[in-house]
Design an enzyme around this catalytic site. Structure first.
Site, short mmCIF file in Angstrom:
data_model
loop_
_atom_site.label_atom_id
_atom_site.label_comp_id
_atom_site.label_asym_id
_atom_site.label_seq_id
_atom_site.Cartn_x
_atom_site.Cartn_y
_atom_site.Cartn_z
CG ASN A 1 10.82 51.10 -1.06
OD1 ASN A 1 10.67 49.89 -0.92
ND2 ASN A 1 10.84 51.94 -0.03
CE LYS A 50 7.48 52.81 0.83
NZ LYS A 50 6.96 53.96 1.54
CG HIS A 71 12.54 53.33 3.77
ND1 HIS A 71 11.41 53.53 4.51
CD2 HIS A 71 12.31 53.86 2.54
CE1 HIS A 71 10.52 54.17 3.74
NE2 HIS A 71 11.03 54.37 2.55
CD GLU A 77 7.69 52.94 4.94
OE1 GLU A 77 7.99 51.88 4.36
OE2 GLU A 77 7.04 53.85 4.39
CD GLU A 90 12.79 57.79 0.70
OE1 GLU A 90 12.17 57.70 -0.35
OE2 GLU A 90 12.74 56.93 1.59
N GLY A 92 4.54 58.72 1.65
CA GLY A 92 3.22 58.10 1.65
C GLY A 92 2.11 59.03 2.10
CB SER A 117 4.38 62.26 -1.86
OG SER A 117 3.84 61.66 -0.69
N GLY A 170 7.87 55.19 -3.94
CA GLY A 170 7.09 54.14 -3.29
C GLY A 170 5.78 53.91 -4.02
N GLY A 171 4.71 54.51 -3.53
CA GLY A 171 3.35 54.28 -4.05
C GLY A 171 3.25 54.34 -5.57
P1 PGA Z 1 6.17 57.20 -1.35
O1 PGA Z 1 7.33 56.38 -0.64
O2 PGA Z 1 6.63 57.50 -2.77
O3 PGA Z 1 4.97 56.28 -1.33
O4 PGA Z 1 5.96 58.45 -0.58
C1 PGA Z 1 8.68 56.71 -0.87
C2 PGA Z 1 9.57 55.82 -0.04
O5 PGA Z 1 9.18 55.46 1.08
O6 PGA Z 1 10.68 55.44 -0.46
#
Ligand code: PGA
Length: 253
Positions: free
Chosen positions: A11, A13, A97, A99, A169, A175, A215, A236-237
């Site tokens: 992802n 983002k 998600h 967010e 999640e 994050g 994470s 994500g990251g």
């Molecule tokens: P993250 O994000 O790996 O940066 O924690 C995961 C996500 O939001 O799907």
């Protein structure tokens, strides 16, 4: 060997220009060994979907969107429809998600409409669920996950539910560098599978992929993937760099 085929989803983002996205996909395809037991999905920003679609040369790498509206078309400034995602070759859409829920105010009802709309276009939704820190601290985790799952899947029949992917999640792990401990994730994954069995049946519960996100990094991927009910990851990251993403997809259990 895992019970279900693994799905590792990136992802991105709000990251990467078209050029950066295409470079990533080319590098990834050169470096990633082909494995029968796992698939990759990449969800770039909308602006890079078509370019990433054209750069994908392998049938173990799929394309996904990060969100969509529920209508096919109409006066919804700034929105993108499931029909449009189908049109550019998306196979997946991440829906609900945290967010989207917490920054953009998406409700369970909106998430449910999106899940159904995406399924209606033949795409596979990755339905995200997960509790906030304050909810975990007062012992509400299972209630929150159960509500999001039930509401998110309302009106989705057995046949269509086969194409749904669930992503657990925990909001406090996204994050933040704070990963859920493997046993904490496993506990919720097993709970989700139990709920799927209640909502549908055992056959469906044992075939649906339940991903963990929050994470995920090269140094925690192996222990997370060692859990029996963790069928993949939403990253994500650590999905933004080819090095770390390759290591994650190449997890060892
Ligand atoms: P993250 O994000 O790996 O940066 O924690 C995961 C996500 O939001 O799907």
């Amino acid at each position: 060997m895992k019970a279900r085929k693994t799905l590792i989803a990136a992802n991105w983002k709000m990251h990467k220009t078209v050029e950066e996205a295409v470079t990533f996909v080319k590098d990834l395809q050169e470096r990633l060994p082909f494995r029968e037991d796992r698939n990759v999905m990449i969800a770039p920003p909308f602006t890079a979907l078509i370019a990433v679609r054209s750069a994908i040369r392998r049938n173990d790498i799929w394309l996904g969107a990060q969100n969509c509206h529920w209508e096919d078309k109409g006066p919804f400034t700034g929105e993108v429809s499931p029909l449009m995602l189908y049109d550019v070759g998306c196979q997946f859409a991440i829906i609900g998600h945290s967010e989207r829920r917490h920054i953009f105010g998406e409700t369970d009802e909106m998430v449910n409409r999106k899940v159904k709309a995406v399924l209606g276009k033949g795409l596979r939704p990755i339905l995200c669920v997960g509790e906030k820190l304050e909810e975990r601290e007062v012992g509400e985790t299972f209630n929150v996950v159960s509500r999001q799952l039930k509401e998110g899947l309302k009106g989705v029949g057995r046949k269509e539910a086969d194409r749904v992917v669930i992503a657990y999640e925990p909001v406090w792990a996204i994050g933040t560098g704070r990963t859920a401990k493997p046993y904490q994730a496993q506990e919720v994954h097993a709970f989700i599978r139990g709920m799927l069995s209640e909502l549908y049946d055992n056959g469906l519960a044992s075939s649906v992929q339940v991903l963990y996100g929050g994470s995920v990094k090269p140094d925690n991927v192996d222990e997370l993937m060692a859990e029996p009910d963790i069928d993949g990851l939403l990253v994500g990251g650590a999905s933004l760099e080819v090095d770390s993403f390759c290591r994650i997809v190449s997890y060892r259990v």
